[in-house]
Design a protein around this motif. Structure first.
Motif, PDB file in Angstrom:
ATOM      1  N   ARG A 244     -32.024 137.695  -0.494  1.00  0.00           N
ATOM      2  CA  ARG A 244     -31.843 139.386  -0.796  1.00  0.00           C
ATOM      3  C   ARG A 244     -33.139 139.709  -1.567  1.00  0.00           C
ATOM      4  N   PRO A 245     -33.569 140.810  -1.273  1.00  0.00           N
ATOM      5  CA  PRO A 245     -35.082 141.186  -1.736  1.00  0.00           C
ATOM      6  C   PRO A 245     -34.442 142.001  -3.101  1.00  0.00           C
ATOM      7  N   GLU A 246     -35.066 141.638  -4.063  1.00  0.00           N
ATOM      8  CA  GLU A 246     -34.899 142.417  -5.549  1.00  0.00           C
ATOM      9  C   GLU A 246     -35.875 143.258  -5.899  1.00  0.00           C
ATOM     10  N   VAL A 247     -37.064 142.818  -6.049  1.00  0.00           N
ATOM     11  CA  VAL A 247     -38.211 143.739  -6.383  1.00  0.00           C
ATOM     12  C   VAL A 247     -39.301 143.313  -5.690  1.00  0.00           C
ATOM     13  N   ASP A 248     -40.249 144.154  -5.176  1.00  0.00           N
ATOM     14  CA  ASP A 248     -41.609 143.680  -4.673  1.00  0.00           C
ATOM     15  C   ASP A 248     -42.650 144.522  -5.182  1.00  0.00           C
ATOM     16  N   GLY A 249     -43.584 144.455  -4.578  1.00  0.00           N
ATOM     17  CA  GLY A 249     -45.017 144.966  -5.325  1.00  0.00           C
ATOM     18  C   GLY A 249     -45.714 144.529  -6.518  1.00  0.00           C
ATOM     19  N   LEU A 250     -45.040 142.844  -6.855  1.00  0.00           N
ATOM     20  CA  LEU A 250     -45.449 142.583  -7.959  1.00  0.00           C
ATOM     21  C   LEU A 250     -47.011 141.759  -7.926  1.00  0.00           C
ATOM     22  N   ASN A 251     -47.577 141.699  -8.946  1.00  0.00           N
ATOM     23  CA  ASN A 251     -48.924 141.169  -9.017  1.00  0.00           C
ATOM     24  C   ASN A 251     -48.647 139.766  -9.814  1.00  0.00           C
ATOM     25  N   ALA A 252     -48.608 138.622  -8.646  1.00  0.00           N
ATOM     26  CA  ALA A 252     -48.218 137.350  -8.775  1.00  0.00           C
ATOM     27  C   ALA A 252     -47.427 137.038  -9.810  1.00  0.00           C
ATOM     28  N   PRO A 253     -46.002 137.312  -9.673  1.00  0.00           N
ATOM     29  CA  PRO A 253     -45.036 136.997 -10.374  1.00  0.00           C
ATOM     30  C   PRO A 253     -44.705 135.453 -10.964  1.00  0.00           C
ATOM     31  N   VAL A 254     -44.843 135.163 -12.171  1.00  0.00           N
ATOM     32  CA  VAL A 254     -44.830 133.485 -12.272  1.00  0.00           C
ATOM     33  C   VAL A 254     -43.341 133.209 -13.145  1.00  0.00           C
ATOM     34  N   ALA A 255     -42.795 134.025 -13.356  1.00  0.00           N
ATOM     35  CA  ALA A 255     -41.218 133.915 -14.254  1.00  0.00           C
ATOM     36  C   ALA A 255     -40.569 135.006 -14.168  1.00  0.00           C
ATOM     37  N   VAL A 256     -39.128 134.721 -14.213  1.00  0.00           N
ATOM     38  CA  VAL A 256     -38.089 135.935 -14.161  1.00  0.00           C
ATOM     39  C   VAL A 256     -36.857 135.253 -15.055  1.00  0.00           C
ATOM     40  N   ALA A 257     -36.297 136.341 -15.842  1.00  0.00           N
ATOM     41  CA  ALA A 257     -35.272 136.040 -16.687  1.00  0.00           C
ATOM     42  C   ALA A 257     -34.404 137.510 -16.595  1.00  0.00           C
ATOM     43  N   PHE A 258     -33.176 137.222 -17.568  1.00  0.00           N
ATOM     44  CA  PHE A 258     -32.470 138.433 -17.777  1.00  0.00           C
ATOM     45  C   PHE A 258     -32.173 138.498 -19.360  1.00  0.00           C
ATOM     46  N   ASP A 259     -32.349 139.711 -19.759  1.00  0.00           N
ATOM     47  CA  ASP A 259     -31.870 139.591 -21.369  1.00  0.00           C
ATOM     48  C   ASP A 259     -30.422 140.018 -21.168  1.00  0.00           C
ATOM     49  N   LYS A 260     -30.145 140.172 -22.443  1.00  0.00           N
ATOM     50  CA  LYS A 260     -28.507 140.215 -22.993  1.00  0.00           C
ATOM     51  C   LYS A 260     -27.657 141.335 -22.496  1.00  0.00           C
ATOM     52  N   GLY A 262     -28.398 142.198 -19.444  1.00  0.00           N
ATOM     53  CA  GLY A 262     -28.203 142.018 -17.774  1.00  0.00           C
ATOM     54  C   GLY A 262     -29.477 142.894 -17.250  1.00  0.00           C
ATOM     55  N   ARG A 263     -30.647 143.034 -18.015  1.00  0.00           N
ATOM     56  CA  ARG A 263     -31.761 143.751 -17.340  1.00  0.00           C
ATOM     57  C   ARG A 263     -32.786 142.688 -16.856  1.00  0.00           C
ATOM     58  N   MET A 264     -33.133 142.847 -15.489  1.00  0.00           N
ATOM     59  CA  MET A 264     -34.160 141.821 -15.242  1.00  0.00           C
ATOM     60  C   MET A 264     -35.888 141.757 -15.903  1.00  0.00           C
ATOM     61  N   LEU A 265     -36.164 140.627 -16.443  1.00  0.00           N
ATOM     62  CA  LEU A 265     -37.588 140.422 -16.913  1.00  0.00           C
ATOM     63  C   LEU A 265     -38.415 139.775 -15.938  1.00  0.00           C
ATOM     64  N   ILE A 266     -39.487 140.380 -15.620  1.00  0.00           N
ATOM     65  CA  ILE A 266     -40.397 139.859 -14.662  1.00  0.00           C
ATOM     66  C   ILE A 266     -41.906 139.420 -15.426  1.00  0.00           C
ATOM     67  N   LEU A 267     -42.481 138.366 -15.371  1.00  0.00           N
ATOM     68  CA  LEU A 267     -43.744 138.105 -15.892  1.00  0.00           C
ATOM     69  C   LEU A 267     -44.593 137.904 -14.971  1.00  0.00           C
ATOM     70  N   GLU A 268     -45.732 139.054 -14.866  1.00  0.00           N
ATOM     71  CA  GLU A 268     -46.663 138.863 -13.719  1.00  0.00           C
ATOM     72  C   GLU A 268     -47.811 138.078 -14.338  1.00  0.00           C
ATOM     73  N   HIS A 269     -48.334 137.188 -13.489  1.00  0.00           N
ATOM     74  CA  HIS A 269     -49.532 136.304 -13.910  1.00  0.00           C
ATOM     75  C   HIS A 269     -50.822 137.245 -14.134  1.00  0.00           C
ATOM     76  N   GLY A 270     -51.007 138.153 -13.129  1.00  0.00           N
ATOM     77  CA  GLY A 270     -52.251 138.997 -13.149  1.00  0.00           C
ATOM     78  C   GLY A 270     -52.564 139.448 -12.033  1.00  0.00           C
ATOM     79  N   VAL A 271     -53.925 140.175 -12.082  1.00  0.00           N
ATOM     80  CA  VAL A 271     -54.573 140.317 -10.768  1.00  0.00           C
ATOM     81  C   VAL A 271     -55.772 139.685 -10.484  1.00  0.00           C
ATOM     82  N   TYR A 272     -56.072 139.146  -9.270  1.00  0.00           N
ATOM     83  CA  TYR A 272     -56.898 138.158  -9.018  1.00  0.00           C
ATOM     84  C   TYR A 272     -58.224 138.760  -8.403  1.00  0.00           C
ATOM     85  N   ASP A 273     -59.434 138.249  -8.952  1.00  0.00           N
ATOM     86  CA  ASP A 273     -60.674 138.314  -8.371  1.00  0.00           C
ATOM     87  C   ASP A 273     -61.372 137.377  -7.678  1.00  0.00           C
TER      88      ASP A 273
END
Length: 334
Positions: A244-260, A262-273
């Motif tokens: 099931r798609p949850e979130v798209d349009g991300l810049n190299a997401p490297v980790a995902v978690a939920f806070d207390k 129930g909100r989703m936290l997504i860590l983007e590694h960054g933009v590649y050159d």
């Protein structure tokens, strides 16, 4: 180009010494403190009682940070070094599971022969003794515990594996390649990317389990286009289920978690050159609230972030490959 060159997540970790970057910026209602260790390459984060567990790819060690701030290495030295592409490899993640620690160990370093503790899930007992749970991985980048074992992301095989407590492994999901539009690639090479679309490996990275679903960050393979990353979810217990798609349009997401909340936290590694690798200060921590549909940048200006850990109701911890830990505290009402 070798097939795994597109699959590997570790190419994201090129150019460790990219220079001194500005302090990250935080959203209103948050404050940030940091801790750095020269020469370290911090990876995985997890909680062990009141202690913070941290993995270091540069030394192959596990570290424990106590509430008073003491920061010490412990346990065995894991294989570490550079892989065949020149990226660091070592103990990616560590978790406390009952009376043992479980470590996800990466590729074999290029300058050494393959050993029993490479590309494996490894248990460490209280005396520091290691036991291989299963070594049938290519690049086990992240894991999460379950009632009857573990779910492990194999970034190189583009899969999520279910591992029983007896070490038996079963593939829960193999991710299809991600389709990219040629228009987004023409600036890289007008002759190579001249078709209607182009496919890259999904490269699953971070994984977390919430309410019976596994949420997986798809980093996206080379050439690591901005906006090409995704977060998807799959049922925990159903083999072959549709994702099931949850979130798209991300810049190299490297980790995902939920806070207390129930909100989703997504860590983007960054933009590649293409010349510089992942740009300094291009990583972000994003917060998604499904109840309201809001999307917020909580921390901006990160340089090669790797892991995010929700410590409690008020604090979040982020690791960066440059040897920095960031402690993000929420003010009341956030």
């Amino acid at each position: 180009m070798r097939p795994f060159r597109q699959m590997t997540i570790l190419v994201a970790f090129l150019l460790l010494a990219a220079g001194t970057a500005a302090e990250p910026a935080v959203a209103p209602g948050y404050r940030l403190e940091s801790f750095s260790k020269a020469g370290a390459a911090f990876g995985g984060l997890s909680r062990d009682g009141e202690a913070l567990l941290v993995t270091d790819l540069a030394s192959g060690r596990l570290y424990r940070r106590m509430p008073a701030g003491d920061f010490e290495a412990f346990g065995p030295v894991f294989p570490h070094g550079l892989d065949v592409i020149g990226d660091p490899t070592g103990p990616y993640r560590v978790l406390r599971v009952g009376d043992k620690l479980v470590v996800a160990q990466g590729w074999t370093p290029a300058d050494t022969d393959a050993g029993p503790y490479d590309h494996a899930l490894i248990a460490i007992d209280g005396a520091g003794r290691r036991r291989v749970i299963n070594a049938d991985f290519w690049n086990p980048f992240d894991l999460v515990t379950a009632v009857d074992g573990y779910y492990v992301v194999d970034s190189a095989r583009n899969s999520v594996e279910r591992l029983g407590t007896d070490g038996r492994k079963q593939t829960l999901m193999s991710f299809r390649r991600l389709r990219q539009q040629a228009a987004a690639l023409e600036t890289l090479s007008p002759t190579e990317f001249n078709k209607g679309s182009y496919e890259v490996d999904a490269v699953p990275t971070g994984i977390t389990l919430r309410q019976g679903r596994l949420y997986v960050a798809l980093f996206g393979g080379f050439p690591f286009l901005a906006g090409a990353g995704k977060v998807v979810s799959i049922p925990e217990k159903s083999e072959g289920a549709e994702l099931r798609p949850e979130v798209d349009g991300l810049n190299a997401p490297v980790a995902v978690a939920f806070d207390k909340k129930g909100r989703m936290l997504i860590l983007e590694h960054g933009v590649y050159d293409q010349q510089q690798g992942f740009r300094a200060t291009s990583g972000r921590l994003l917060l998604f609230d499904n109840a309201t549909g809001s999307r917020e940048t909580v921390v901006d200006g990160l340089t090669r972030p790797v892991s995010v850990l929700v410590w409690d109701d008020r604090q979040i911890v982020i690791s960066e490959l440059g040897g920095t830990l960031l402690f993000l505290a929420r003010e009341e009402g956030r």
